[in-house]
Design a protein around this motif. Structure first.
Motif, PDB file in Angstrom:
ATOM      1  N   UNK A   1       0.792  -1.504  -0.042  1.00  0.00           N
ATOM      2  CA  UNK A   1       0.024  -0.279  -0.273  1.00  0.00           C
ATOM      3  C   UNK A   1       1.186   1.436   0.113  1.00  0.00           C
ATOM      4  N   UNK A   2       0.146   2.055  -1.191  1.00  0.00           N
ATOM      5  CA  UNK A   2       1.059   3.485  -0.614  1.00  0.00           C
ATOM      6  C   UNK A   2       0.893   4.131   0.921  1.00  0.00           C
ATOM      7  N   UNK A   3       1.784   4.993   0.936  1.00  0.00           N
ATOM      8  CA  UNK A   3       1.459   6.255   2.006  1.00  0.00           C
ATOM      9  C   UNK A   3       0.890   7.311   2.008  1.00  0.00           C
ATOM     10  N   UNK A   4      -0.284   7.980   2.668  1.00  0.00           N
ATOM     11  CA  UNK A   4      -0.464   9.321   2.915  1.00  0.00           C
ATOM     12  C   UNK A   4      -0.421   9.842   3.951  1.00  0.00           C
ATOM     13  N   UNK A   5      -0.354  10.977   4.120  1.00  0.00           N
ATOM     14  CA  UNK A   5      -0.439  11.648   5.129  1.00  0.00           C
ATOM     15  C   UNK A   5      -1.270  12.544   5.577  1.00  0.00           C
ATOM     16  N   UNK A   6      -2.445  13.349   6.192  1.00  0.00           N
ATOM     17  CA  UNK A   6      -3.224  14.566   6.403  1.00  0.00           C
ATOM     18  C   UNK A   6      -2.644  14.549   7.768  1.00  0.00           C
ATOM     19  N   UNK A   7      -2.422  16.099   7.603  1.00  0.00           N
ATOM     20  CA  UNK A   7      -2.460  17.212   8.443  1.00  0.00           C
ATOM     21  C   UNK A   7      -3.427  18.008   9.330  1.00  0.00           C
ATOM     22  N   UNK A   8      -4.532  17.957   9.790  1.00  0.00           N
ATOM     23  CA  UNK A   8      -4.796  18.821  10.358  1.00  0.00           C
ATOM     24  C   UNK A   8      -4.594  20.632  10.944  1.00  0.00           C
ATOM     25  N   UNK A   9      -4.871  21.575  10.051  1.00  0.00           N
ATOM     26  CA  UNK A   9      -3.243  22.637  10.534  1.00  0.00           C
ATOM     27  C   UNK A   9      -4.537  23.565  10.122  1.00  0.00           C
ATOM     28  N   UNK A  10      -5.903  23.494  10.645  1.00  0.00           N
ATOM     29  CA  UNK A  10      -7.128  24.768  10.261  1.00  0.00           C
ATOM     30  C   UNK A  10      -7.346  25.239  11.540  1.00  0.00           C
TER      31      UNK A  10
ATOM     32  N   UNK B   1       9.892  12.118   6.027  1.00  0.00           N
ATOM     33  CA  UNK B   1      10.499  11.349   6.434  1.00  0.00           C
ATOM     34  C   UNK B   1       9.727   9.307   5.859  1.00  0.00           C
ATOM     35  N   UNK B   2       8.754   9.435   6.719  1.00  0.00           N
ATOM     36  CA  UNK B   2       8.108   8.081   5.898  1.00  0.00           C
ATOM     37  C   UNK B   2       8.220   7.481   4.676  1.00  0.00           C
ATOM     38  N   UNK B   3       8.701   8.966   3.620  1.00  0.00           N
ATOM     39  CA  UNK B   3       8.040   8.841   2.626  1.00  0.00           C
ATOM     40  C   UNK B   3       6.679   8.804   2.107  1.00  0.00           C
ATOM     41  N   UNK B   4       6.294   9.508   1.885  1.00  0.00           N
ATOM     42  CA  UNK B   4       4.842   9.938   2.378  1.00  0.00           C
ATOM     43  C   UNK B   4       3.947  10.620   1.442  1.00  0.00           C
ATOM     44  N   UNK B   5       2.816  10.779   0.359  1.00  0.00           N
ATOM     45  CA  UNK B   5       2.460  12.510   0.020  1.00  0.00           C
ATOM     46  C   UNK B   5       1.549  13.004   1.395  1.00  0.00           C
ATOM     47  N   UNK B   6       1.564  14.044   1.395  1.00  0.00           N
ATOM     48  CA  UNK B   6       1.383  14.915   2.496  1.00  0.00           C
ATOM     49  C   UNK B   6       0.297  15.773   2.069  1.00  0.00           C
ATOM     50  N   UNK B   7      -0.453  15.470   2.471  1.00  0.00           N
ATOM     51  CA  UNK B   7      -1.819  16.709   2.603  1.00  0.00           C
ATOM     52  C   UNK B   7      -2.074  17.466   3.940  1.00  0.00           C
ATOM     53  N   UNK B   8      -2.697  18.770   3.629  1.00  0.00           N
ATOM     54  CA  UNK B   8      -2.401  19.340   4.957  1.00  0.00           C
ATOM     55  C   UNK B   8      -3.553  20.325   4.685  1.00  0.00           C
ATOM     56  N   UNK B   9      -4.424  20.341   5.566  1.00  0.00           N
ATOM     57  CA  UNK B   9      -5.406  20.701   5.914  1.00  0.00           C
ATOM     58  C   UNK B   9      -5.965  21.860   6.210  1.00  0.00           C
ATOM     59  N   UNK B  10      -5.673  23.605   5.799  1.00  0.00           N
ATOM     60  CA  UNK B  10      -5.909  24.138   6.487  1.00  0.00           C
ATOM     61  C   UNK B  10      -6.919  25.745   6.122  1.00  0.00           C
ATOM     62  N   UNK B  11      -7.103  26.113   6.814  1.00  0.00           N
ATOM     63  CA  UNK B  11      -8.086  27.784   7.124  1.00  0.00           C
ATOM     64  C   UNK B  11      -7.625  29.030   7.637  1.00  0.00           C
ATOM     65  N   UNK B  12      -7.599  29.178   9.078  1.00  0.00           N
ATOM     66  CA  UNK B  12      -6.927  29.980   9.793  1.00  0.00           C
ATOM     67  C   UNK B  12      -5.980  30.955   8.723  1.00  0.00           C
ATOM     68  N   UNK B  13      -5.656  31.845   8.353  1.00  0.00           N
ATOM     69  CA  UNK B  13      -4.773  32.193   8.009  1.00  0.00           C
ATOM     70  C   UNK B  13      -3.514  31.165   6.901  1.00  0.00           C
TER      71      UNK B  13
END
Length: 453
Positions: free
Chosen positions: A1-10, A42-54
């Motif tokens: 499986x591929x690895x993806x990372x979702x970071x909540x930063x909103x 470092x996990x060799x993952x594709x990164x998604x960052x959820x943004x909102x404020x600023x």
């Protein structure tokens, strides 16, 4: 499986009482979000960052990195935030969900969580606390299997007694997220879509919720206000100090050294109290850093001694140099081996040759000094005419007497000797004494000024 990372930063982070977004607050010289992204990379993952404020400021801070930014226009909870990413996720990938305000979760902890995930299993990071007030509680059945997470405001009396708490960090498959997230409701005390509600949905689908824990509680701590930020700052500083000591450095008091960047050290380095390192700092073997020094983006070679109360920035220092006390080494300074910079000396864009000395109370800017030169106390290179900068060249073995003023552009040639108190505006020839003073005279009948009433 591929690895993806979702970071909540909103989130806004109103409790920070700051005009800066919470995830951009600084911890040991880096933003909170930087820590999370760096470990995700470092996990060799594709990164998604959820943004909102600023959102624009957050994007700009990481514009040079390969990140998929997704904007959450309305903040309706963690489940709603992750839902914004679903269309961007690949099929059959492992998805690790992290938080931009939980900065210190280690790479090995993330890997441990991802190893728990497949089509029939998910991973959940939990922590055992003496007082779990404020945290969602992990509810287990008689077989010790996780059945749900209950948030603090929704928990009953018995559930509030549970000490196993939810960190919010979890790992699932993208297929599972697509199935469960649309089923979330906001029928709770907060009126939000909780990501934690997917636990009950997983159990209902027969998916096993496997739990893991971090080695240290601080890995799971979020930052919501300046008090929590200060606590993690001190904790992280101690970890960084420990790393330096394991590399061979002697820290006179590990609690009074601040590392706000990257520091590498050779053997037998000694670092006194109240030293601050910014940016990238390299210290060779047998380097001594005195108390109250600030070093920013500098390289210091073997055997050099930095006396107390010095400030060094963007400089390269050779071997067995002496600097300070109370010296300021500004950007562009390069010291060759055995050079000496004395107390209350300031340098800027100065190349100082092997064995040369600028002993005290001098300013040397936009200058090149050869080998074995001596710059007397109070000497100033006048490098700025109000518009342009000019260079001063001082040759090998030159001697500049105390309280001299060198008006650039000017050259003091090899072996030249400048008499004390001279103002030099023309090149001084080699191996000659050059003087520039007015004739001394005494005025008879001169009256000492008196204070006017």
């Amino acid at each position: 499986m591929n690895t993806e990372v979702v970071i909540l930063a909103a989130g806004k982070g109103s409790r920070m009482k700051s005009s800066k977004a919470k995830v951009l607050q600084s911890l040991a010289g880096k933003s909170l979000l930087s820590y999370v992204i760096d470990n995700a990379v470092k996990l060799d993952a594709f990164i998604h960052v959820v943004v909102g404020h600023q959102a624009e400021q957050v994007k700009a801070a990481f514009s040079e990195q390969s990140i998929n930014f997704i904007e959450q226009i309305e903040q309706k909870g963690t489940g709603h935030a992750v839902l914004q990413c679903v269309e961007s996720l690949k099929d059959d990938s492992k998805v690790l969900i992290l938080y931009g305000d939980v900065p210190l979760c280690k790479q090995q902890t993330m890997k441990k969580l991802l190893e728990l995930v497949d089509a029939d299993n998910m991973g959940l990071l939990t922590v055992s606390l003496q007082d779990a007030t404020g945290y969602g509680r992990i509810v287990r059945n008689e077989q010790n299997q996780v059945t749900e997470i209950v948030e603090q405001k929704d928990a009953n009396t018995e559930q509030l007694k549970i000490n196993e708490a939810n960190t919010g960090i979890l790992a699932v498959t993208s297929n599972q997220l697509r199935k469960w997230l649309p089923k979330l409701t906001n029928q709770n005390a907060q009126g939000e879509y909780y990501l934690t509600d997917i636990i009950a949905l997983a159990v209902a689908d027969g998916v096993v919720v496997n739990t893991a824990s971090a080695e240290q509680i601080e890995e799971t701590m979020g930052v919501n206000d300046k008090v929590q930020l200060a606590y993690l700052e001190r904790w992280q500083q101690l970890q960084l100090a420990n790393e330096l000591m394991l590399q061979g450095a002697t820290l006179f008091d590990p609690a009074r050294v601040d590392i706000r960047g990257e520091v590498s050290v050779g053997q037998d380095v000694q670092i006194d109290v109240n030293v601050i390192f910014n940016g990238k700092v390299e210290l060779g073997c047998d380097v001594t850093i005195g108390a109250n020094c600030i070093l920013t983006d500098v390289s210091i070679s073997d055997g050099t001694i930095i006396e107390p109360n010095c400030v060094l920035q963007d400089a390269n220092i050779g071997k067995h140099c002496m600097i300070g006390p109370f010296a300021r080494i500004r950007p562009g300074t390069q010291l060759a081996d055995h050079a000496k910079i004395g107390n209350f000396v300031e340098t800027k864009k100065a190349i100082i040759g092997k064995g040369s000395k600028v002993n005290h109370l001098s300013y040397v800017g936009d200058s090149e000094i050869g080998e074995g030169a001596n710059i007397g106390a109070g000497t100033i290179t006048c490098n700025y005419d109000g518009v342009n900068k000019f260079k001063t060249i001082i040759g090998n073995g030159a001697f500049v007497g105390s309280n001299s003023t060198l008006i650039a552009p000017v050259a003091i040639e090899d072996g030249a000797f400048i008499g004390a108190g001279s103002v030099i505006s023309k090149d001084a020839p080699k191996n000659q004494l050059t003087l520039a003073r007015t004739k001394q005279r005494s005025i008879s009948g001169w009256q000492k000024p008196v204070k006017k009433s």
